[in-house]
Design a protein around this motif. Structure first.
Motif, PDB file in Angstrom:
ATOM      1  N   GLU A 166      52.963  39.557  42.898  1.00  0.00           N
ATOM      2  CA  GLU A 166      53.603  38.254  43.061  1.00  0.00           C
ATOM      3  C   GLU A 166      52.982  37.218  42.134  1.00  0.00           C
ATOM      4  OE1 GLU A 166      56.308  37.375  44.910  1.00  0.00           O
ATOM      5  OE2 GLU A 166      56.477  39.557  45.091  1.00  0.00           O
ATOM      6  N   LEU A 167      51.663  37.291  41.964  1.00  0.00           N
ATOM      7  CA  LEU A 167      51.003  36.355  41.057  1.00  0.00           C
ATOM      8  C   LEU A 167      51.441  36.574  39.612  1.00  0.00           C
ATOM      9  CD1 LEU A 167      47.370  36.321  42.535  1.00  0.00           C
ATOM     10  CD2 LEU A 167      49.047  34.479  42.613  1.00  0.00           C
ATOM     11  N   ARG A 168      51.635  37.836  39.228  1.00  0.00           N
ATOM     12  CA  ARG A 168      52.078  38.124  37.863  1.00  0.00           C
ATOM     13  C   ARG A 168      53.440  37.493  37.578  1.00  0.00           C
ATOM     14  NH1 ARG A 168      49.935  43.480  38.870  1.00  0.00           N
ATOM     15  NH2 ARG A 168      52.068  44.238  39.306  1.00  0.00           N
ATOM     16  N   LYS A 169      54.299  37.453  38.593  1.00  0.00           N
ATOM     17  CA  LYS A 169      55.640  36.867  38.405  1.00  0.00           C
ATOM     18  C   LYS A 169      55.569  35.386  38.055  1.00  0.00           C
ATOM     19  CE  LYS A 169      57.963  40.051  41.599  1.00  0.00           C
ATOM     20  NZ  LYS A 169      58.718  40.162  42.885  1.00  0.00           N
ATOM     21  N   PHE A 170      54.440  34.740  38.325  1.00  0.00           N
ATOM     22  CA  PHE A 170      54.262  33.323  38.011  1.00  0.00           C
ATOM     23  C   PHE A 170      53.246  33.113  36.904  1.00  0.00           C
ATOM     24  CE2 PHE A 170      56.592  33.013  41.878  1.00  0.00           C
ATOM     25  CZ  PHE A 170      57.260  31.800  41.809  1.00  0.00           C
ATOM     26  N   GLY A 171      52.969  34.181  36.146  1.00  0.00           N
ATOM     27  CA  GLY A 171      52.169  34.030  34.936  1.00  0.00           C
ATOM     28  C   GLY A 171      50.688  34.274  35.080  1.00  0.00           C
ATOM     29  N   PHE A 172      50.214  34.677  36.244  1.00  0.00           N
ATOM     30  CA  PHE A 172      48.781  34.920  36.423  1.00  0.00           C
ATOM     31  C   PHE A 172      48.424  36.321  35.933  1.00  0.00           C
ATOM     32  CE2 PHE A 172      49.406  31.341  39.173  1.00  0.00           C
ATOM     33  CZ  PHE A 172      48.212  30.642  39.080  1.00  0.00           C
ATOM     34  N   THR A 173      47.381  36.396  35.128  1.00  0.00           N
ATOM     35  CA  THR A 173      46.984  37.668  34.525  1.00  0.00           C
ATOM     36  C   THR A 173      45.566  38.094  34.883  1.00  0.00           C
ATOM     37  OG1 THR A 173      46.227  36.527  32.529  1.00  0.00           O
ATOM     38  CG2 THR A 173      48.516  37.311  32.561  1.00  0.00           C
ATOM     39  N   SER A 174      44.748  37.176  35.371  1.00  0.00           N
ATOM     40  CA  SER A 174      43.362  37.512  35.705  1.00  0.00           C
ATOM     41  C   SER A 174      42.860  36.567  36.788  1.00  0.00           C
ATOM     42  CB  SER A 174      42.457  37.430  34.469  1.00  0.00           C
ATOM     43  OG  SER A 174      42.550  36.149  33.869  1.00  0.00           O
ATOM     44  N   ALA A 175      41.771  36.962  37.425  1.00  0.00           N
ATOM     45  CA  ALA A 175      41.257  36.159  38.535  1.00  0.00           C
ATOM     46  C   ALA A 175      39.800  36.496  38.800  1.00  0.00           C
ATOM     47  CB  ALA A 175      42.082  36.383  39.802  1.00  0.00           C
ATOM     48  N   HIS A 176      39.121  35.516  39.352  1.00  0.00           N
ATOM     49  CA  HIS A 176      37.775  35.720  39.878  1.00  0.00           C
ATOM     50  C   HIS A 176      37.920  35.962  41.381  1.00  0.00           C
ATOM     51  CE1 HIS A 176      33.819  33.612  41.283  1.00  0.00           C
ATOM     52  NE2 HIS A 176      33.682  34.929  41.296  1.00  0.00           N
ATOM     53  N   LEU A 177      37.610  37.172  41.817  1.00  0.00           N
ATOM     54  CA  LEU A 177      37.686  37.509  43.236  1.00  0.00           C
ATOM     55  C   LEU A 177      36.406  37.051  43.913  1.00  0.00           C
ATOM     56  CD1 LEU A 177      39.134  41.138  43.000  1.00  0.00           C
ATOM     57  CD2 LEU A 177      40.352  38.953  42.945  1.00  0.00           C
ATOM     58  N   VAL A 178      36.543  36.252  44.982  1.00  0.00           N
ATOM     59  CA  VAL A 178      35.356  35.695  45.627  1.00  0.00           C
ATOM     60  C   VAL A 178      35.266  36.156  47.077  1.00  0.00           C
ATOM     61  CG1 VAL A 178      35.258  33.681  44.134  1.00  0.00           C
ATOM     62  CG2 VAL A 178      36.565  33.569  46.234  1.00  0.00           C
ATOM     63  N   PRO A 179      34.050  36.440  47.555  1.00  0.00           N
ATOM     64  CA  PRO A 179      33.871  36.806  48.962  1.00  0.00           C
ATOM     65  C   PRO A 179      34.147  35.605  49.854  1.00  0.00           C
ATOM     66  CG  PRO A 179      31.753  36.566  47.867  1.00  0.00           C
ATOM     67  CD  PRO A 179      32.791  36.442  46.796  1.00  0.00           C
ATOM     68  N   SER A 180      34.594  35.869  51.070  1.00  0.00           N
ATOM     69  CA  SER A 180      35.055  34.784  51.943  1.00  0.00           C
ATOM     70  C   SER A 180      34.290  34.708  53.257  1.00  0.00           C
ATOM     71  CB  SER A 180      36.550  34.960  52.245  1.00  0.00           C
ATOM     72  OG  SER A 180      36.799  36.241  52.797  1.00  0.00           O
ATOM     73  N   GLU A 181      33.137  35.370  53.355  1.00  0.00           N
ATOM     74  CA  GLU A 181      32.385  35.348  54.609  1.00  0.00           C
ATOM     75  C   GLU A 181      30.911  35.079  54.334  1.00  0.00           C
ATOM     76  OE1 GLU A 181      34.621  38.334  57.666  1.00  0.00           O
ATOM     77  OE2 GLU A 181      33.434  39.307  56.116  1.00  0.00           O
ATOM     78  N   GLY A 182      30.323  34.242  55.187  1.00  0.00           N
ATOM     79  CA  GLY A 182      28.894  34.017  55.121  1.00  0.00           C
ATOM     80  C   GLY A 182      28.522  32.659  54.575  1.00  0.00           C
ATOM     81  N   ILE A 183      27.227  32.443  54.458  1.00  0.00           N
ATOM     82  CA  ILE A 183      26.663  31.223  53.874  1.00  0.00           C
ATOM     83  C   ILE A 183      26.330  31.512  52.410  1.00  0.00           C
ATOM     84  CG2 ILE A 183      24.811  29.511  54.013  1.00  0.00           C
ATOM     85  CD1 ILE A 183      24.608  30.212  57.025  1.00  0.00           C
ATOM     86  N   PHE A 184      25.327  32.366  52.183  1.00  0.00           N
ATOM     87  CA  PHE A 184      25.142  32.944  50.856  1.00  0.00           C
ATOM     88  C   PHE A 184      26.020  34.189  50.836  1.00  0.00           C
ATOM     89  CE2 PHE A 184      21.391  30.336  51.199  1.00  0.00           C
ATOM     90  CZ  PHE A 184      21.167  29.894  49.901  1.00  0.00           C
ATOM     91  N   ARG A 185      27.163  34.109  50.183  1.00  0.00           N
ATOM     92  CA  ARG A 185      28.201  35.126  50.341  1.00  0.00           C
ATOM     93  C   ARG A 185      28.094  36.279  49.352  1.00  0.00           C
ATOM     94  NH1 ARG A 185      33.645  31.552  51.849  1.00  0.00           N
ATOM     95  NH2 ARG A 185      32.913  30.999  53.941  1.00  0.00           N
ATOM     96  N   GLY A 186      27.285  36.140  48.323  1.00  0.00           N
ATOM     97  CA  GLY A 186      27.216  37.170  47.307  1.00  0.00           C
ATOM     98  C   GLY A 186      28.114  36.844  46.130  1.00  0.00           C
ATOM     99  N   THR A 187      28.452  37.870  45.363  1.00  0.00           N
ATOM    100  CA  THR A 187      29.187  37.674  44.121  1.00  0.00           C
ATOM    101  C   THR A 187      30.489  38.462  44.117  1.00  0.00           C
ATOM    102  OG1 THR A 187      28.067  39.529  43.041  1.00  0.00           O
ATOM    103  CG2 THR A 187      27.040  37.349  42.843  1.00  0.00           C
ATOM    104  N   GLY A 188      31.379  38.077  43.225  1.00  0.00           N
ATOM    105  CA  GLY A 188      32.637  38.783  43.038  1.00  0.00           C
ATOM    106  C   GLY A 188      32.905  38.994  41.563  1.00  0.00           C
ATOM    107  N   PRO A 189      33.773  39.947  41.217  1.00  0.00           N
ATOM    108  CA  PRO A 189      34.046  40.245  39.809  1.00  0.00           C
ATOM    109  C   PRO A 189      35.187  39.410  39.248  1.00  0.00           C
ATOM    110  CG  PRO A 189      35.136  41.857  41.187  1.00  0.00           C
ATOM    111  CD  PRO A 189      34.435  40.900  42.134  1.00  0.00           C
ATOM    112  N   PHE A 190      35.238  39.376  37.945  1.00  0.00           N
ATOM    113  CA  PHE A 190      36.397  38.801  37.252  1.00  0.00           C
ATOM    114  C   PHE A 190      37.261  39.972  36.804  1.00  0.00           C
ATOM    115  CE2 PHE A 190      38.877  37.050  33.803  1.00  0.00           C
ATOM    116  CZ  PHE A 190      39.188  35.773  34.270  1.00  0.00           C
ATOM    117  N   VAL A 191      38.526  39.981  37.240  1.00  0.00           N
ATOM    118  CA  VAL A 191      39.359  41.164  37.055  1.00  0.00           C
ATOM    119  C   VAL A 191      40.699  40.811  36.417  1.00  0.00           C
ATOM    120  CG1 VAL A 191      38.321  42.292  39.053  1.00  0.00           C
ATOM    121  CG2 VAL A 191      40.441  40.996  39.334  1.00  0.00           C
TER     122      VAL A 191
END
Length: 951
Positions: A166-191
């Protein structure tokens, strides 16, 4: 045979040496999709190379997933597949810099002023048994829940094809995926938002360490530390301090060649990358509220975290001056509240001004952030792509320039994610991430995106049946202008003179026994400079003159016990000692109670932690400087303080069967706990001195730091208390450590031990006539204040209620009725005496030359129930005036009426995009700053009273 073999080899070699007519491709395994041609030329289209640069009728050439060339009149390479892009526009692929992931239904942090949470301990204390073998989360790491900086979202990466498609249909090609739980939540990749295998998706393993001000402990059953916002901030500080200590210790042991070296756990190892000189892993912070944006910047400065990216809430309109900074990059969610279709006209009466303001400000937030921050980026998290696009157009209609909107979707997110060398523009050598839209612009109501290309691979989009694409030349619809005001623009002083003379008033100095009738009072630069008769001849040039005409002038009222202006829960009720948490971290400068209490003559409040634990949090003494930031509200000269508590609350009486494991569970256990923590602080001090002498790294403990300040006489105790026996035991326990208690709060049986309280030197801050609201206060009497005063105690009356704080002058009057005190002595119960208890009497509490010009003007005798507070001055600045308040209230009423009319008209317009459930619910969601006023807290019941007060 030999000759034929040689000939075959020769022919094969020739084929190998020949230049292929087509680019080299990998042959797929049977069943796999062929990769196809990887050399393409897009000819004749408008190419938006960067947000500022556009080539009309240009050519874009890509080879093997990268951009080879872009420009006009380029030579097309041999073997290239040509695409006719006439009447089309090519944009760099959009980037989502904060795509929430990691759970089934990830959400942004929403801070609420929840009702009181009963909780149990989950951390060990020196000298006490731990409640668990493995505190915090399972496995090695920090011992506090929600602190897991070592987590990597990359480890479990899977393509979310439905969502990403669905995001591709509106021109999105990449994203930074971020964790959504915790205080110090850790890291996510750029995909890449492609449909390939996980190994093919990742462009960057880790982008940043995510920190969220999330009180995660309330999600456990029973809740654990932290459940409050101030608890979260304490956890962040302690975690950073522990990481810094571990790094210092490692360096020390390496330098001194220690054989058995200290090994930091994996959590510290992960967080270390964001601290120190290198700071190889940036920090991003999701604060969850407008005022917490400012706190995030403050913590970043405190620990030298550079300038972290801040995730905005959309509520920054409340106070943009302190929540937005030109030194920080911001990410803005595009979630706009949707006006509900209310069935009855009467229902609109229940819609508050605050809700209407949030709705009207939403489309203007992008422009506001674009103008006041370093950069702004947009995220699609918690919005549907179609809704996101609609909200984007509304933002542009409200004044966001199109090139800024485009930068917020391309170059800005690429820069903050650290991928600007490979993504974000259509420049040579960058990845072939782009999309092609029919017509001249993407920024139309229904853009027809023909295809989206990710690393040179096309995803073609075909319009659904019945969907009509808009004309490419269609302009963005005109939107109505913003009507909502910024509260920070309205909450301003009425008058700020450099000097002012009050003449013709009856002066209640709280220094003299009688009222001064023929004296004037001169204020200069916020201080009382002169008190005496006929001071008009001593006025400086340009002095403002205010005539009393027989009205009464008193010192500003001081409330020694308040919970009124605190964000995100008053109690950190989890641990028996929360000396490390700070009310100063969560002062609510946006609270309506500031204005209301100024209207009652109050100028200073002592904001206290709740009474759920024997040792509570650090207090904050504030001046009610309406419109100022939380830091500027804090009275810097006030000595440090801390809340202690005795009785039913701290031993968890009547909390339920789940709450029987936290020590202490009895009144005698409370005394033992005090001895334990003070003993631990003394041992801590010895280790601190030893480390300083030997030059050893030292592990700071914020809880013991605060208790050590008490022992050293640098922090006053303000202790919630009721029963006479507990009061005596507590005073004797503190005397054993050489500590004088600053004040006993409530102290409803204090009249029974008044001599002992007076001898110890503690103040007594009580209620005028509250009793029998729970078992341990059955013996309270309304004469208690007068009796303790007569026995030599410094007595004050406090509110413990935002409502009673508006009428503390009448509470003082009850000391005349119950006990026969003089009117001046009674007024001291809410002026000079609380100032003495807080250690601020050298500067406030009475009318005396050299003191701060904190005053209240009354229409009649301040102890008369018919009198009204006409004006309230703080530091020589007029913050409350009856006429100005009436005008302000009328302006608010007019603003609300105009917003209701606008909202009702908006419902009649055609709405082609169905709003998401999030957008519908957001309209009814109160921000943290407003929600805290809807649930006032009182130690009398230790609960948050859930009666709703609309602004």
């Amino acid at each position: 045979m030999i000759s034929s073999t040689r000939a075959f080899l020769f022919i094969g070699l020739c084929f190998c040496l020949l230049k292929p007519l087509y680019p080299k491709t990998e042959y797929p395994y049977p069943g796999d999709r062929p990769s196809g041609i990887t050399l393409h030329a897009f000819v004749g289209g408008n190419i938006q190379v960067t947000p500022e640069k556009k080539i009309k009728g240009g050519t874009l050439i890509i080879r093997d997933g990268k951009i080879e060339a872009v420009g006009k009149n380029l030579k097309i390479p041999d073997g290239c597949r040509e695409w006719n892009c006439t009447n089309q526009t090519i944009y760099a692929g959009f980037i989502d810099p904060y795509l929430l992931s990691g759970t089934e239904n990830p959400k942004f942090l929403e801070l609420n002023h929840d009702e009181h949470v009963h909780a149990t301990a989950d951390l060990s204390f020196h000298g006490l048994p731990s409640t668990g073998q493995d505190p915090g989360e399972k496995g090695p790491g920090f011992e506090v829940s929600g602190v897991h900086p070592q987590r990597k979202l990359m480890d479990g990466l899977q393509a979310e094809e439905k969502k990403w498609g669905e995001l591709r249909k509106f021109g999105f090609t990449s994203a930074h995926l971020v964790p959504s739980e915790g205080i110090f939540r850790g890291t996510g990749p750029f995909v890449l938002l492609s449909d390939q295998e996980p190994n093919e998706l990742i462009l960057k393993n880790e982008v940043s360490q995510i920190i969220a001000f999330d009180p995660v402990g309330k999600n456990s059953s029973p809740p654990v530390y932290p459940v409050s916002l101030m608890g979260v901030l304490s956890v962040i500080r302690q975690s950073i301090l522990e990481t810094k200590y571990a790094n210092e210790r490692v360096r020390f042991e390496i330098k001194n060649q220690v054989n058995l070296r200290f090994m930091p756990h994996i959590g510290i190892q992960a967080l270390s990358r964001s601290l120190g000189e290198r700071k190889s892993m940036p920090i991003w912070i999701e604060p969850g509220s407008c005022l917490m944006n400012a706190k995030a910047m403050e913590i970043a400065q405190e620990f030298e975290l550079n300038n972290p990216v801040i995730i905005a809430t959309g509520d920054e309109w409340r106070n943009p001056e302190i929540s937005l900074s030109p030194h920080h990059d911001y990410i803005l969610p595009m979630i706009f509240p949707t006006i509900p279709d209310l069935p009855n006209p009467e229902d609109w009466e229940q819609v508050s001004l605050d809700q209407l303001r949030a709705w009207d400000h939403a489309p203007s937030m992008a422009r506001l952030l674009n103008e006041m921050t370093r950069t702004i980026s947009f995220t699609t998290s918690e919005t549907e792509p179609g809704e996101f696009h609609k909200n984007l157009l509304q933002s542009i209609a409200r004044g966001l320039p199109e090139n800024s909107a485009l930068a917020s979707l391309t170059t800005n997110p690429a820069q903050i994610c650290g991928v600007d060398k490979i993504c974000g523009t259509l420049e040579a050598t960058k990845l072939a991430n782009f999309f092609i839209v029919a017509g001249e612009t993407y920024f139309t109501e229904n853009p027809r995106i023909e295809s989206t290309w990710i690393q040179g691979r096309p995803f073609f989009h075909y319009p659904d049946n019945g969907v009509t694409d808009s004309n490419s030349t269609q302009k963005i619809k005109e939107q109505t202008s913003k009507l909502a005001q910024h509260p920070s623009q309205l909450n301003k002083p009425v008058l700020r003179p450099t000097s002012v003379l009050f003449s013709g008033f009856k002066l209640w100095t709280c220094e003299n026994e009688s009222i001064l009738l023929d004296h004037d009072i001169l204020i200069e630069n916020g201080k009382i400079s002169k008190i005496g008769p006929k001071l008009k001849n001593d006025m400086p040039k340009g002095c403002q003159v205010i005539l009393g005409k027989g009205r009464h002038l008193t010192p500003g009222i001081i409330d020694c016990h308040s919970h009124a202006m605190i964000l995100g829960r008053v109690n950190e009720s989890t641990l028996p000692s929360t000396a490390m948490v700070r009310i100063a971290d969560v002062v609510n400068s946006e609270s309506v109670n500031i204005e209301r209490q100024l209207a009652g003559g109050v100028t200073i409040c002592n904001l206290l932690h709740g009474s759920s634990n024997p040792i509570g949090g650090q207090n904050a003494v504030i001046k009610l400087r309406l419109g100022e930031s939380p830091n500027k509200l804090i009275f810097k000269k006030a000595p440090k303080g801390i809340k202690f508590a005795l009785g039913e609350n701290v031993k968890q009486a009547n909390w339920g069967d789940k709450y029987t494991t936290r020590f202490p569970q009895s009144r005698m256990g409370v005394k033992m706990f005090f001895q334990n923590r003070f003993g631990a602080a003394i041992v801590y001090e010895k280790k601190l001195k030893n480390a300083a002498v030997k030059g050893l790294p030292f592990r700071r403990n914020l809880e013991l730091d605060a208790i050590l300040e008490i022992i050293r006489g640098k922090r006053f105790i303000h202790c919630h208390s009721y029963r006479q026996d507990e009061i005596l035991v507590f005073l004797r326990t503190m005397e054993g450590f050489g500590v004088r208690v600053g004040s006993l709060q409530h102290v409803l049986e204090g009249y029974k031990v008044a001599d002992e309280i007076s001898r110890h030197g503690a103040g007594a801050s009580t209620f005028s006539d509250w009793w029998a609201y729970k078992f341990e206060v059955y013996d309270a009497i309304p004469y208690a204040g007068a009796i303790m005063h007569e026995r030599g105690c410094v007595v004050s009356f406090n509110s413990d209620s935002p409502d009673h704080a508006r009428r503390l002058n009448l509470e003082a009057a009850k000391a005349v009725k119950y006990g026969g005190l003089s009117e001046m002595e009674a007024l001291k119960f809410v002026t000079l005496n609380p100032a003495k208890q807080l250690g601020i009497d050298p500067w406030v509490g009475s009318l005396q030359v050299g003191k701060d010009a904190d005053i209240a003007i009354w229409s009649g005798n301040p102890l008369d129930y018919r009198s009204r507070c006409v004006q309230t001055w703080v530091d020589g600045v007029l913050f409350h005036e009856i006429e100005a308040l009436a005008k302000r209230d009328k302006n608010r009423a007019d603003e609300r009426l105009s917003l209701v009319t606008k909202a009702q008209k908006s419902l009649k317009k055609d709405n082609s995009i169905e709003p998401s459930e999030k957008a519908k619910s957001k309209f009814f969601h109160y921000s943290l700053e407003s929600a805290c006023d809807l649930y006032p807290h009182s130690c009398r019941s230790n609960e948050n009273h859930a009666h709703c007060l609309h602004q």
